[in-house]
Structure formats: structure tokens, C-alpha cells
Design an enzyme around this catalytic site. Structure first.
Site, short mmCIF file in Angstrom:
data_model
loop_
_atom_site.label_atom_id
_atom_site.label_comp_id
_atom_site.label_asym_id
_atom_site.label_seq_id
_atom_site.Cartn_x
_atom_site.Cartn_y
_atom_site.Cartn_z
N LYS A 1 -1.25 -9.80 102.48
CA LYS A 1 -1.55 -10.84 101.48
C LYS A 1 -2.28 -12.01 102.13
CE LYS A 1 0.55 -13.06 97.50
NZ LYS A 1 1.78 -13.23 96.70
N MET B 1 5.13 29.22 85.05
CA MET B 1 4.89 29.91 86.32
C MET B 1 6.21 30.16 87.04
SD MET B 1 2.65 31.35 88.09
CE MET B 1 0.93 30.87 88.05
N GLU C 1 1.30 4.39 89.28
CA GLU C 1 0.29 4.44 90.35
C GLU C 1 -0.09 5.87 90.74
OE1 GLU C 1 2.95 2.50 90.34
OE2 GLU C 1 2.38 0.44 90.81
N PHE D 1 10.49 -8.50 101.06
CA PHE D 1 10.52 -7.95 99.71
C PHE D 1 9.30 -7.05 99.48
CE2 PHE D 1 9.45 -8.35 95.13
CZ PHE D 1 10.49 -7.57 94.66
N GLN D 2 9.55 -5.85 99.04
CA GLN D 2 8.52 -4.85 98.77
C GLN D 2 7.65 -4.52 99.98
OE1 GLN D 2 6.54 -5.98 95.05
NE2 GLN D 2 8.08 -4.80 93.94
C1 LIG Z 1 5.03 18.18 91.15
C2 LIG Z 1 5.38 19.62 91.11
N1 LIG Z 1 6.66 20.03 90.97
C3 LIG Z 1 6.96 21.34 90.93
C4 LIG Z 1 6.00 22.28 91.05
C5 LIG Z 1 6.36 23.76 91.03
N2 LIG Z 1 5.74 24.42 89.87
C6 LIG Z 1 4.59 25.11 89.96
S1 LIG Z 1 4.08 25.73 88.50
C7 LIG Z 1 5.44 25.13 87.73
C8 LIG Z 1 5.65 25.33 86.26
C9 LIG Z 1 4.65 24.64 85.43
O1 LIG Z 1 5.09 24.67 84.10
P1 LIG Z 1 4.18 24.13 82.94
O2 LIG Z 1 3.65 22.79 83.27
O3 LIG Z 1 4.91 24.23 81.66
O4 LIG Z 1 2.92 25.12 82.95
P2 LIG Z 1 2.88 26.71 82.71
O5 LIG Z 1 3.14 27.38 84.00
O6 LIG Z 1 3.90 27.02 81.69
O7 LIG Z 1 1.50 26.95 82.25
C10 LIG Z 1 6.26 24.44 88.62
C11 LIG Z 1 7.54 23.81 88.25
C12 LIG Z 1 4.67 21.83 91.22
N3 LIG Z 1 3.64 22.66 91.40
N4 LIG Z 1 4.39 20.50 91.24
#
Ligand SMILES: Cc1ncc(C[n+]2csc(CCOP(=O)(O)OP(=O)(O)O)c2C)c(N)n1
Lengths: 216, 591
Positions: B170, B493, B58, B120-121
Site C-alpha cells: 500500500k 462426469m 475474485e 490485517f489481511q
Molecule cells: C473445481 C473442481 N472441483 C471438482 C472437480 C472434479 N470434477 C470434474 S468433472 C465434475 C462433474 C461436473 O459436473 P457438472 O458441472 O454437472 O457437468 P457434467 O459433467 O454433468 O457435464 C467434477 C466434480 C473439478 N474438475 N473442478
């Protein structure tokens, strides 16, 4: 500083949660919040007192308006509003009290000075009802405690505020402004910022009603 | 209602929901069924104008509705069952909330008779989503459905847009009521009361703004998402051209102004180009158009644009002076405000020539260390990949017909730097919430919104795996979506921050991935690996012209960094450039 907002909101389930959630989101502590009926059908009136920096008022008001359930918001400056709180106090008062048999009459006297009313008498306690500014209520509590009386229970409503003079929301509407223009007018128009003339002010039994705010 | 029963059909609540959605112009709904929403799914077959897309999770449904809305400007609609279905929607709803995206989310709820009994749910989804929706509703009666849905559409689109959730029990779905679409219309939307009356040429704020603009020698327009939300692209350009004012964009503002326009500077902020941030720091006037001075674009507030007066044109009064104190606030719809403002500003584009020349000169000096200038040294850089995707689109004459949907991370910033967006809504990205896992599902939404456009997913190896299950949705729906995984073996990042601020302690940032091409193939999607620059363009062309979904795994430099960068707490002009001793630069001429 303390800000006091009067908000008219739709009387629907969950409205209180929406307002409370907003303040939590803005990371603001609610000092007191009262809700009750207003002069308009299906509209509740809230008085919200919160602690926030001085410049935050605009944003709080603008954010309150963003809630779909908000009808009207007014930040009331204490100089322009009557602010009141209702308090019920249950004071231990029986033959075993320090002042013994005298205790009741002394509590009556103190209550009188503070314009509190006795609303219940029991063998071991007296219930007082008092309306006033928060500082008045705290004054009574202090005097009772210092005189050696034990307060068994306290229940306070939190503050309610109403602007002095004629410019209630209903009057603003009757003057022909729609809600939006009315609010805008209040923001800018000198008519609505002016202090009411003395004949508009109802006699006020509590002259020191604003002293608590000066202290803060 | 009783007098209308004769002339209007009696429908079940479920039928009323679909009929009202259809009446509001909905043609695509992204969702997932379950017990508490089965009556709604049962009634779906009676509404052939609505296409339902079965998602794999979802969260995908809410991101798809979001991507659909961002790419088209229309309301995106998603639905889910009660309990876990509803909670799975939440990340996508919050993503839409932070970026002001018009969305309507429908959830099934247990019967009103058992509400509050931990049935439930059962989950209090209106309580859960209260802080991440513009508004939400719990509907317990069939006769309230039509009016609620119509009101939800109005709220989602009016003023500052946002997501609205409708939780329908529902029994309300099963009960019958008369359906009258017209009678269910909401009263006219209440404008935010603090908007006041419409600004006119005589409003003091307009006059003040005009005076500030004519007095300024070094103005900069800060172009935000609000330009597209308001449909004010033409007005902004007319304004900038008439007065000769350069335009800096926020991440979500990219595309509002063609990147190639002589007045367009590019992106501002944490990973903005240095000449853009320098221009802001040196400006004597900032004109903020539909943007909200997010911390990612201001840097340290105490040192932000110290010489500049600020004029803020913004539809949401609660944004005024929230982060940055402004001198003049023009609260209202950007398009209308600019239309009021424009005739009163003198056409004095030439007066700003020296300012524009200054900026042009600073571009020349600071752009030198740009990775774009690296020769092909056998390494594959993400920046090159993205720039080549852009060049390929330009060469094919498709750059305005391309929608890029990014995930969150380094690749997102490189995309913003190296893909030159020429058209509004050609970049779909999660800015405010920065939601990893956004790209793939949002791209599905974007493809439904713009079937004639080339839709590219650009995602990191980390974020792609968060919602990779939607590959299956792409196949089931037969969508020709191109997917570029920028694979650096890291949560890039995070790794960059650990390199810069945590002593290269790469805690939990190396990430193992499956062979993405095989993963695609397992879904019936063609794919290719690319690890050298010379193959980038031809593979991109192959993907774009394949007529079906195509995944490219770009194996890029593992420890590349996004530059320039403003460290948290630093001022906007204190940018960190690509380090001189960067091993990646070894083969560069100026190393
Ligand atoms: C749902 C979620 N969890 C954690 C983060 C923290 N976060 C920001 S950028 C990043 C790394 C992203 O890595 P990747 O998808 O490999 O992309 P890259 O930076 O290597 O281009 C993380 C963990 C986030 N923005 N969103």
C-alpha cells in the site's frame, strides 16, 4: 543417481525459495544445497545435489532455466569437477574420556591423517575443521567413533562443486559467446565436453574424491 | 531517475500502475477492491481508456482475465486486494498456468512497514502463488512499479506464456515517483538458454526430421495449443497439405485447424474419436506440434504409439521427452521451426493417400454407434444440444464468429466432439487444470475480448453453480452472453466414473439445482427451459439474436455417458464404446 547442478542465480530475496520450490514440485529430494557469492556482482552461486533418475537431468536443468531468476545452469559430471564439503566436528576430549589424558594427542593424530585442523580447544572438547569429499568426512567421523570418541556436534555445509580447467562461466563469456549460445555450445561443442588436459588440472590433494559416487 | 524527474511527471505508485497498464495496451481490467488496494482504485478515474469490470468473486476476475487472453491472444489483467482477495485469485491463476495463458494479476499488499507481522489481511501471496505463476514480484517502492509491470508483461507473453503476479504494498501505491514509460522498458527477453541458436536448414535435427518425414508412410500431426500461441495456423496447414499428413488435435488444439478440413481428424485422447486414436496407435511417425503429451491424450505410456518415431516441436525445453521419449526435438517457436522445415520437405501428398484412405475407412465402421445417429426418440441428449448449437451457428453463417466457453465435465467433452470448430480461439476451455466454475467468468472475459462475436457458455449444472454469482456481473456490464446449462441432475462426469469404476455407487454426485431460468430472471436475464430436441434450434436462435444475455436450461438425459472412453491405465486403442445394452439406445435402429 546423484546429480550435481551448479546454478548462477540473481541475488534477490526469495530466490532460494524458488529453487527449492521447483525441486519440491518435481518431487525430487535435495541431498544438499549450498548458496554463496559468486565471482559476479549480484549473482549467487548454488550447488544443488539431488537424487533423480539418470534421464531426469535434462529436465531439471531446463526447468531451472525456466525460473526467471536463473542466469546459468551447469550439470557437473563428477569426473570433471572438484566437489568439496566443509565440516566442523566437536569431539568430547577430556580427562574423563576412555583414553584419558592421551585423548587429545590421539585426536590430533587422527585429524592429521585426514588433514583436518584443530580450530578450538576447550577443557572438555576439541573442535575439528575438515574440508574434503563427503566420503573423507565420513571416514574421519567413523574412525573417531570407532576409537571410542563421542562426537558432540557436527555441522556440514553440503557439497560445493566447480568444474576443473578453464571453462568457467566467465571464460565462456569472455570467449565471445552470449549466454544462450554459450549454453548451447556447451551442450554440443566437443571443446566443452572434453576432459581437461593434465596441465590444466590443479594438484588435487584428495585422490579418492569421487569414491563416494562410485559406491552409490 | 533524478535527471528524469524534471521532464517526467511525478505520479503516485497507483497512478504509475494504471499509466503503465495503459501503455502496455490494457483496456479492460477485472477486479475487486479492498483496503490494501484502495489507492489504486482511487486513481482509476484518471485513466478513462481503462474499463474496470467489478466481479462478484475474485476467482471470477482471474478466470475473466484468462478468458480474455484465450479469446484474444492479448494479456489478460485482473486485480484484487490483499489477503482473501488475493487467495481467491489463486484457482484462476493456476488454471492459466496449466494452460500457458498470458495473464498479469495485481494484488494489493499491506504496507511494507508491517510486512511479516500478520497485519490485517496480510497473506504471503507471492509465496502462495510461487508454484502456479511463471514468475511473481513483491513491489515495495513506487519507483519500481513501472519497470516491474512492463517486465511482467514481457514474461507473461514471451517463450511459453503464463501468468505473472505483482504484489504491491500500500505504501508503494501511495508514494510518488517520476514516471517514464520508455525508460521502464525491460531488456530484451532472455530466450531459454537451452533453445540454443536458431535452427537452420543445416541443423542436424532439421535434417534428421526431414529424413524421417520423407521415410514415413503413416504420419500423424498432433496439433496442440502451441499452434495458436505461436500463431502458426497457416504454417501447420501448409505443412500438412504439402505432405498429405492427417491432423489429430488435443482439446486445446481444437480450432487451430478448421474441423471441416479434409486432413483434420478431430480430437485425440481419453474421449477422442476412435479413428483418431487408432490412427495414432498405427502411425509410423508422430509430429507433435506445440503439445505436451499430457496423460489425457496418451493413455498408458507403455503402449503409446508403439510403431511411431516421434518428432517434437516445442518452445519449452523442459517438455522434451518428459512423458514420451522423442526421436527428434526441434526446440523453438513452432512458426519459425515450420518455416525452416517446410522448404526441405518434398511435396508428396499423394504418397500418403493409402494411409488417409485407411483412416477414412475406419471412420466408417466405428462411427456407426455414434449418438449422432440416434433418431429423435423423445429424449434430449447433450450431444444433440451441442451439435444443434453448432448447426444453428452454421446456418446463420456465424460459426467462425462464435466463441464457445465450456466448463469442465461431460458437457465439455461432448462440446469437443460435437461442435466443429472452424476458427482458432473459438473454443475457450480449461484443459490442464480442469477447473469447474471456469465457463461463466471466462465467457465474460471472452466477450470483452471479442464484443462482435457470439459468445456461448456451455456448462454443467454443477460447475455453473460454482461461479453463478457472475450472472450479476453480466447484467451490470450489459453483456449479450448466451448461456446453455446442460442440466443432468448429476455431477455427470463423476457419475460416469462411478458407473464405470465404482459399481454405480453414486456417492455425492446427484446434485440439486435451483430453477436456472428463475435464477437468471432474478438477475434480469431472460431464459427458457428446453427438454425436447425439437425446441433446441429455435431457442438457440432466440438466444443468439436477443441482443442481451440469455440462459437456456437444457434438461437432458440424466445418466448419459461420454463415449468413446479410455479407462485410466488402458492403452489409447483400448477404447470403450457406448455399451450395446445402453437403455439410452433402446430406440436406436442398431440396438
Ligand atoms: C473445481 C473442481 N472441483 C471438482 C472437480 C472434479 N470434477 C470434474 S468433472 C465434475 C462433474 C461436473 O459436473 P457438472 O458441472 O454437472 O457437468 P457434467 O459433467 O454433468 O457435464 C467434477 C466434480 C473439478 N474438475 N473442478
Amino acid at each position: 543417481m546423484l546429480h550435481t547442478f551448479v546454478a548462477l542465480v540473481q541475488d534477490k530475496p526469495g530466490v532460494l525459495a524458488r529453487v527449492a520450490s521447483l525441486f519440491r514440485r518435481l518431487n525430487l529430494n535435495i541431498v544438499s544445497l549450498t548458496v554463496g557469492e559468486s565471482e559476479r556482482a549480484y549473482i549467487s552461486r548454488m550447488t544443488i545435489v539431488c537424487e533423480a533418475p539418470e534421464h531426469a537431468a535434462h529436465r531439471i536443468k531446463a526447468s531451472l532455466y525456466k525460473l526467471e531468476t536463473t542466469v546459468d545452469v551447469d550439470e557437473v559430471n563428477r569426473a570433471e569437477a572438484v566437489v568439496r564439503e566443509l565440516c566442523l566436528l566437536k569431539v568430547a576430549a577430556g580427562p574423563s574420556m576412555p583414553h584419558g589424558a592421551q585423548s587429545r594427542s590421539q585426536i590430533f593424530e587422527l585429524a592429521n591423517v585426514f588433514r583436518a585442523r584443530v580450530v578450538d580447544l576447550a577443557p572438555e572438547s576439541i573442535m575439528l575443521e575438515m574440508t574434503g569429499s563427503a566420503s573423507k568426512i565420513e571416514g574421519l567421523v567413523q574412525v573417531l567413533t570407532e576409537s571410542g570418541y563421542q562426537i558432540l556436534e557436527t555441522s556440514r555445509t553440503g557439497r560445493m562443486a566447480m568444474r576443473r580447467g578453464h571453462h568457467t562461466s566467465r571464460v565462456v563469456k569472455a570467449l565471445g559467446f552470449n549466454a544462450g549460445a554459450g549454453a548451447a555450445q556447451r551442450m554440443r561443442g566437443p571443446d566443452f565436453e572434453e576432459k581437461p588436459s593434465s596441465d590444466e588440472i590443479l594438484p588435487n590433494e584428495f585422490d579418492d574424491v569421487h569414491e563416494e559416487e562410485r559406491e552409490l | 531517475m533524478s535527471d528524469t524527474t524534471n521532464t517526467h511527471p511525478q505520479l503516485t505508485g497507483a497512478e504509475i500502475l494504471w499509466a503503465t497498464l495503459a501503455g502496455e495496451g490494457t483496456t479492460t481490467v477485472f477486479g475487486y477492491p479492498g483496503g490494501a488496494i484502495l489507492p489504486i482504485y482511487d486513481a482509476l478515474r484518471k485513466f478513462p481508456t481503462i474499463h474496470h469490470v467489478l466481479v462478484r468473486h475474485e476467482q471470477g476476475a482471474s478466470h475473466m482475465a484468462d478468458g480474455y487472453a484465450r479469446a484474444s491472444g492479448r494479456v489478460g489483467v485482473c486485480m484484487a486486494t490483499s489477503g482473501p482477495g488475493a487467495t481467491n485469485l489463486v484457482t484462476g491463476i493456476a488454471t492459466a498456468m496449466l494452460d500457458s495463458i498470458p495473464m498479469v494479476a495485481i494484488t494489493g499488499q499491506v504496507s511494507s512497514k508491517v510486512l511479516g507481522s500478520d497485519a490485517f489481511q496480510e497473506v504471503d501471496i507471492t509465496g502462495i502463488t510461487l508454484p502456479v505463476t511463471k514468475h511473481n514480484f513483491l513491489v515495495t517502492r513506487a519507483e519500481d512499479i513501472a519497470a516491474t509491470v512492463r517486465l511482467a508483461f514481457q514474461i507473461a507473453t514471451s517463450g511459453r506464456p503464463g501468468p505473472v503476479l505483482i504484489d504491491i504494498t500500500k505504501d508503494a501505491q501511495q508514494a510518488s515517483a517520476a514516471f517514464d514509460f520508455e525508460a521502464a522498458a525491460p531488456p530484451k527477453a532472455r530466450p531459454h538458454p537451452m533453445l540454443g541458436t536458431a535452427l537452420t536448414a543445416h541443423s542436424p535435427a532439421i535434417r534428421e526430421a526431414v529424413a524421417m518425414i520423407s521415410a514415413s508412410a503413416r504420419p500423424v500431426i498432433l496439433a496442440g495449443h502451441g499452434i495458436m500461441q505461436s500463431g502458426a495456423e497457416a504454417e501447420v496447414l501448409a505443412f500438412a497439405e504439402r505432405l498429405g499428413i492427417p491432423i489429430a488435435s488435443t482439446l486445446l488444439g481444437l480450432g487451430a485447424i478448421p474441423a471441416g478440413h479434409p486432413l483434420s481428424l478431430g480430437m485425440m485422447g481419453m474421449h477422442g474419436e476412435s479413428w483418431v486414436n487408432h490412427a495414432i496407435q498405427e502411425a509410423d511417425l508422430l509430429l507433435a506440434f506445440g503439445m505436451r503429451f499430457d496423460d489425457r491424450v496418451t493413455g498408458n505410456l507403455a503402449h503409446y504409439a508403439p510403431h511411431a518415431k516421434k518428432i517434437h516441436i516445442e518452445i519449452d525445453p523442459s517438455e522434451i521427452s518428459k512423458n514420451v521419449r522423442v526421436d527428434v526435438a526441434l526446440v523453438g517457436d513452432l512458426k519459425a521451426v515450420l518455416q525452416t522445415l517446410l522448404p526441405w520437405t518434398g511435396a508428396d501428398a499423394q504418397a500418403r493417400r493409402p494411409w488417409l484412405d485407411d483412416i477414412e475407412t475406419s471412420k466408417g465402421t466405428v462411427a456407426v454407434r455414434d449418438i449422432q445417429n440416434l433418431p429423435d426418440n423423445g429424449h434430449l441428449y447433450a450431444a444433440h444440444v451441442i451439435n444443434d448449437i453448432w448447426r444453428e451457428a452454421v446456418a446463420a453463417g456465424r460459426e467462425k464468429e462464435t466463441v464457445i466457453v465450456t466448463d469442465v465435465g461431460q458437457h465439455q467433452m461432448w462440446e469437443a466432439q460435437y461442435f466443429k470448430h472452424e476458427a482458432p480461439r473459438s473454443l475457450v476451455t480449461s484443459g490442464g487444470l480442469g477447473t469447474m466454475g471456469f465457463a461463466l467468468p471466462a465467457a465474460i472475459g471472452a466477450k470483452f475480448a471479442c464484443p462482435g462475436k457470439d459468445v456461448w457458455v456451455i456448462a454443467g449444472d454443477g460447475g455453473f453453480q460454482m461461479t453463478a454469482a457472475e450472472l450479476s456481473t453480466i447484467v451490470q456490464e450489459g453483456l449479450a452472453i448466451n448461456i446453455a446449462v446442460i442440466n443432468n441432475g448429476f455431477l455427470g462426469m463423476v457419475r460416469q466414473w462411478q458407473e464405470a469404476f465404482y459399481d454405480k455407487n453414486y456417492s455425492a454426485s446427484p446434485i440439486l439445482s435451483p430453477d436456472f431460468v428463475m435464477l437468471a430472471q432474478a438477475h434480469g436475464i431472460a431464459g427458457a427451459h428446453v427438454s425436447q430436441r425439437e425446441y433446441v434450434t429455435e431457442t438457440v436462435t432466440k438466444a443468439r439474436t436477443s441482443g442481451a444475455a440469455f440462459l437456456i436450461n437444457f434438461q437432458v438425459e440424466k445418466e448419459d455417458g461420454v463415449y468413446p472412453m479410455i479407462a485410466p491405465g488402458a492403452a489409447l486403442h483400448e477404447m470403450v464404446r457406448r455399451p450395446h445394452q445402453d437403455p439410452l439406445l433402446e430406440t436406436a435402429e442398431d440396438a
